[in-house]
Design a protein around this motif. Structure first.
Motif, short mmCIF file in Angstrom:
data_model
loop_
_atom_site.label_atom_id
_atom_site.label_comp_id
_atom_site.label_asym_id
_atom_site.label_seq_id
_atom_site.Cartn_x
_atom_site.Cartn_y
_atom_site.Cartn_z
N SER A 10 0.83 -1.20 0.00
CA SER A 10 0.00 0.00 0.00
C SER A 10 0.87 1.25 0.00
CB SER A 10 -0.92 0.00 1.22
OG SER A 10 -0.21 0.46 2.35
N ALA A 11 0.30 2.34 -0.52
CA ALA A 11 1.05 3.59 -0.60
C ALA A 11 1.33 4.15 0.81
CB ALA A 11 0.29 4.62 -1.43
N ILE A 12 0.36 4.05 1.71
CA ILE A 12 0.58 4.55 3.07
C ILE A 12 1.66 3.70 3.73
CG2 ILE A 12 -0.47 4.77 5.36
CD1 ILE A 12 -3.00 5.74 4.07
N LYS A 15 4.97 4.83 2.52
CA LYS A 15 5.37 6.07 3.18
C LYS A 15 5.89 5.78 4.59
CE LYS A 15 4.91 9.95 2.23
NZ LYS A 15 5.71 10.99 1.54
N LEU A 88 6.27 5.40 -5.53
CA LEU A 88 5.19 6.33 -5.22
C LEU A 88 5.14 7.47 -6.23
CD1 LEU A 88 5.42 6.51 -1.32
CD2 LEU A 88 3.63 5.42 -2.68
N ALA A 91 3.46 6.18 -9.31
CA ALA A 91 2.01 6.04 -9.11
C ALA A 91 1.33 7.41 -9.14
CB ALA A 91 1.73 5.35 -7.77
N SER A 92 1.99 8.41 -8.57
CA SER A 92 1.40 9.74 -8.54
C SER A 92 1.36 10.37 -9.93
CB SER A 92 2.16 10.63 -7.57
OG SER A 92 2.00 10.14 -6.26
#
Lengths: 228, 245
Positions: A10-12, A15, A88, A91-92
């Motif tokens: 997951s992105a979170i 991070k 990330l 993905a962004s």
């Protein structure tokens, strides 16, 4: 273990990994700077410190063992930090395939936050040069490298103005990166409790300024002949 | 006031689209931005042209239907205001105003300035609710809520779901919206039973549509309701906690 691996999907989660690896690297650069301040105590003390780094954990660990453990952990942290940032970012980019025709006006994003990605690239290039300069002693980076005398390597390495100039640029990039990064890492891990809320920004600023000034001061002290 | 509008016109999702310029005379400074577009549309209709399509509903800043990019800023230059409550007196005579739709992979353009924001609804469907027996109404003070929690829940609940956070984010992230919705229910006793599954499910849908958060705080700056990015930290905490349950 499996929950950590699924977290990284997951992105979170990425991070969070970026934040934890970042904290580890901040801890390293702070310790690295503190240790290097021994340069101000003279050749004997500094070289003794360099030797001590290889003797940590002796006799349980072989000569240089602790140093290699630290290197492997740091390399792991660097790779995770870069990989999470890279994926990330991709993905962004995909999240807005069609760009705005009228560029977005930044409202309150700081300069530091907007330069995280390219600043990171500068830091990676710097670390590579720094290793070639003082660890591997490659001749293009450090013509007079002596693997047995860390003090002389630093003193002669920082007598070259363009080298010091590059170090200063890199330290400014590092300072900016940490000013946003340290605060942002707390945010990514959800550490915004009221008890610490008021010191998150000041702490990030203090770390950033201390590192940039400390490291820069060391290089300039040698360049100006105050040390050595 | 005299203004020049450059408005994004696009027939449908498949059309390439482009800016069309509309010089305006006699714009009243007391008009809202949408009223100013209404007047333009009346003239376009009378001239037999297609009016500019834009979303709007309540026009009092509480429904979240309106929202366009005005000179590169979601909802325009006035902070804490939706497009419907932005007044023309915030512009200067002779200004050039560029109006674009919110852009995100998740918000396909339907026509002109109208985009489909249904991914925000999908995030709500994934967990932005509480499951309760809908019998007769319980007694009002049966479930005491500390004042601080109630205030924080209200601050989060202010989100009107307009999508400006996504539109302004350099990463195209939907974090502020999702964070507000997760935090709102996480603060209240009624939200506790599904707290972890809610965070996990809503984040999963969010990440399937939107970019990731770099903590730029651009979303907070354009949010018409001033939702704080503190809620994004709270969402991160709720999500990370849910993964280790």
């Amino acid at each position: 273990m499996s929950s950590i691996l699924s977290l990284y999907r997951s992105a979170i989660g990425k991070k969070a990994v970026m934040a934890v690896s970042g904290f580890l690297l901040v801890g390293f650069v702070l310790g690295h700077m503190a240790g290097n301040f021994k340069i101000f105590l003279g050749e004997e003390k500094f070289n003794h410190y360099a030797e001590w780094l290889r003797e940590i954990g002796s006799p349980a660990l072989p000569h240089g063992g602790a140093l290699w453990i630290a290197r492997i952990v740091l390399l792991g942290a660097v790779l995770l930090h870069i990989h999470s940032a890279w994926s990330l970012t991709r993905a962004s980019r995909k999240a807005r395939p069609e760009r705005y025709r009228r560029k977005l006006s930044a409202r309150q994003a700081t300069y530091a936050s907007r330069t995280m990605r390219w600043g990171g690239v500068i830091i990676v290039l710097f670390v590579f040069f720094h290793l070639a300069h003082f660890t591997w002693g490659w001749s293009w980076a450090h013509p007079d490298f002596d693997p047995g005398n860390a003090y002389r390597n630093v003193v002669e390495g920082f007598r070259v103005p363009w080298v010091v100039a590059f170090y200063i640029v890199a330290q400014l990039a590092l300072g900016l990166h940490l000013y946003h990064g340290f605060w942002s890492a707390l945010q990514s891990l959800g550490w915004d409790h009221r008890a610490i809320d008021s010191w998150r920004r000041p702490a990030a600023a203090t770390i950033a300024v201390a590192l940039t000034l400390g490291n820069t001061a060391l290089a300039i002290s040698v360049l100006t002949g105050w040390v050595g | 006031m005299r203004l020049t509008l450059h408005i994004w016109r696009q027939k449908n999702g498949g059309d390439a689209g482009g800016f069309v310029s509309y010089p305006r005379q006699d714009v009243s400074p007391d008009m809202s931005f949408l009223e100013m577009l209404d007047v333009l549309n009346e003239e376009l209709t009378e001239a037999g042209d297609e009016p500019v399509a834009f979303d709007h509903d309540c026009r009092e800043g509480i429904c979240g239907a309106c929202g366009v990019m005005i000179n590169g800023v979601a909802h325009g230059p006035e902070p804490g205001t939706a497009t419907c409550q932005l007044h023309m007196r915030k512009f200067k005579d002779g200004d050039e105003i560029r109006v674009e739709p919110f852009r995100s992979r998740a918000f396909p353009i339907l026509k002109d300035l109208v985009v489909d924001r249904s991914p925000l609804d999908e995030i709500i469907q994934a967990g932005g609710f509480i499951s309760v027996n809908t019998g007769s109404a319980p007694e009002a003070n049966l479930m005491p809520v500390p004042r601080r929690d109630a205030e924080r829940a209200m601050d989060a609940a202010e989100c009107i779901g307009c999508g400006a956070c996504v539109a302004q984010c350099p990463n195209g992230a939907g974090q502020l919206f999702t964070a507000a919705k997760i935090s709102h229910l996480a603060e209240l006793p009624q939200g506790q039973p599904e707290r972890a599954s809610r965070a996990s499910a809503m984040v999963e849908v969010m990440e399937s549509y939107f970019g990731s958060c770099s903590n730029f705080a651009e979303c907070e700056a354009v949010c018409p309701k001033g939702i704080s990015i503190d809620f994004i930290a709270q969402m991160n905490r709720e999500y990370l906690r849910s993964r280790f349950k």
